[in-house]
Design an enzyme around this catalytic site. Structure first.
Site, PDB file in Angstrom:
ATOM      1  N   LYS A 166       0.823  -1.211   0.000  1.00 31.10           N
ATOM      2  CA  LYS A 166       0.000   0.000   0.000  1.00 31.10           C
ATOM      3  C   LYS A 166       0.864   1.270   0.000  1.00 31.10           C
ATOM      4  O   LYS A 166       0.439   2.320  -0.451  1.00 31.10           O
ATOM      5  CB  LYS A 166      -1.004  -0.002   1.153  1.00 31.10           C
ATOM      6  CG  LYS A 166      -0.398  -0.109   2.560  1.00 31.10           C
ATOM      7  CD  LYS A 166      -0.211   1.198   3.251  1.00 31.10           C
ATOM      8  CE  LYS A 166       0.699   1.040   4.441  1.00 31.10           C
ATOM      9  NZ  LYS A 166       0.896   2.206   5.252  1.00 31.10           N
ATOM     10  N   THR A 223      -3.924   5.411   3.973  1.00 30.54           N
ATOM     11  CA  THR A 223      -2.618   5.917   3.524  1.00 30.54           C
ATOM     12  C   THR A 223      -2.738   6.774   2.271  1.00 30.54           C
ATOM     13  O   THR A 223      -1.928   7.670   2.064  1.00 30.54           O
ATOM     14  CB  THR A 223      -1.658   4.744   3.226  1.00 30.54           C
ATOM     15  OG1 THR A 223      -1.880   3.722   4.175  1.00 30.54           O
ATOM     16  CG2 THR A 223      -0.223   5.172   3.299  1.00 30.54           C
TER      17      THR A 223
END
Ligand SMILES: NC(=O)c1ccc[n+]([C@@H]2O[C@H](COP(=O)([O-])OP(=O)(O)OC[C@H]3O[C@@H](n4cnc5c(N)ncnc54)[C@H](O)[C@@H]3O)[C@@H](O)[C@H]2O)c1
Length: 334
Positions: free
Chosen positions: A187, A244
């Protein structure tokens, strides 16, 4: 229970606070004894500004604090995990549970963080990965947060769930440590890429397109490497991707914005001033996808921008004009 958190960055510090709140006897170890002394005196970590450290939290630079610990949390940045594993190994016993919270893939070996730790500690104890959408800045001020405690050994996963869970930190268990760790590392590459689109001036549609299609390719690689598909739709997967890719707390996202605005990757990382783990993960992911023969167009483009100076505008055009695809399985059409 006696708990030691090894690594006094923002995340190690926030997790120390959670463990203190849960009534454990907690020590935070810093690899820099001068920083340990400063934090002890000021009751604050400059990496987690505005958060007062609990009085009962011991902070030290002495590894002896690990002796007799029931729970050890490895919270070093991913580049220092092997070194950390080597340092703590002599203090662990078969009864210790080691928790890995670093998010990355080791350069050169392409190993997950728990694999690196297990190599260094010689398999002496169980290693559990704790991961999910969790900014240290928010956990440090006790905002409701959820994570996954992942280990093929259910007792170890539950032990970590019990140690950390409270009314603001909710923990789910999972057997799928492979999927959880891969999702965590990958990610960061996507957060960087999302930042690039923001830096280019694109908005929500582009971000949603990128995140969703990135998750499809992360899942493809994750499954090929032994992860479970459902993990990638869970907290450590989609959850962490959302947090994120949408937050200025993320240094990967912030570095990406600067690259989108025209800075080189090196200039961007210097300006962010902290380790941008997605930069390193991009190279590992590229190598893994090549090795496993998994198509990962977004991660490949990120790698080419970061390591081969490819222009971000060219990459966007390339991704948008790829061959036409079906979102689901072609074979499912009537
Ligand atoms: N910050 C978060 O919100 C968050 C959340 C979940 C997971 N993580 C993961 O936790 C890990 C640590 O991140 P962070 O945000 O706490 O880092 P940070 O940037 O806040 O701090 C890094 C820390 O590592 C220390 N350090 C530097 N070299 C070291 C070495 N050789 N050995 C041991 N320590 C060393 C530094 O002194 C500093 O205290 C990363 O892998 C990150 O992906 C962070």
């Amino acid at each position: 229970m006696k708990a030691v958190v090894v690594g006094s960055g923002g995340w190690g510090t926030a997790l120390s606070i959670v463990l203190c709140d849960n009534g454990h006897d907690v020590t935070l170890w810093s690899h820099n004894p001068a920083k340990a002394a400063e934090m002890t005196e000021k009751r604050e970590n400059p990496l987690l500004k505005g958060v007062t450290l609990p009085e009962k939290l011991t902070i030290t630079g002495d590894l002896e604090c690990l002796r007799g610990a029931d729970l050890v949390v490895s919270a070093a940045p991913s580049f220092a995990v092997r070194e950390t594993g080597r340092k703590i190994a002599p203090y662990l016993t078969e009864k210790t549970v080691l928790v890995s919270v670093s998010k990355g893939i080791e350069r050169d070996t392409n190993l997950r963080m728990s694999q690196v730790l297990l190599e260094e500690i010689g398999n002496i104890c169980k290693v559990v990965a704790l991961s999910g959408p969790s900014h240290a800045e928010e956990v440090g001020i006790r905002m409701p947060t959820g994570c996954v405690s992942a280990c093929p050994d259910r007792d170890a996963a539950r032990f970590v769930q019990d140690a950390f869970m409270n009314d603001y930190f909710r923990i789910y268990t999972s057997y799928d440590i492979i999927g959880v760790e891969l999702a965590a590392a990958l990610k960061n590459v996507i957060a960087l890429s999302c930042g690039v689109t923001t830096g280019l001036g694109y908005q929500d549609n582009t971000k949603a397109l990128l995140m969703t299609r990135a998750m499809a390719e992360i899942t493809r690689l994750g499954e090929k490497l032994g992860g479970t598909r459902l993990t990638f739709g869970g907290l450590a997967g989609m959850g962490d991707l959302i947090v994120t890719c949408t937050s200025m707390h993320s240094r990967n996202y912030r570095a990406g914005i600067l690259i989108g605005q025209g800075k080189t990757p090196q200039e961007a990382m210097e300006e962010v001033g902290a380790v941008v783990e997605g930069y390193y993960a991009a190279e590992s992911v590229h190598q893994l996808s090549q090795r496993e023969g998994v198509e990962m167009p977004i991660c490949r483009c990120a790698y080419e921008v970061l390591y081969h100076g490819k222009q971000v505008q060219d990459v966007v055009r390339e991704l948008m004009t790829r061959a036409k695809k079906d979102e689901l399985l072609e074979t499912a059409w009537m």
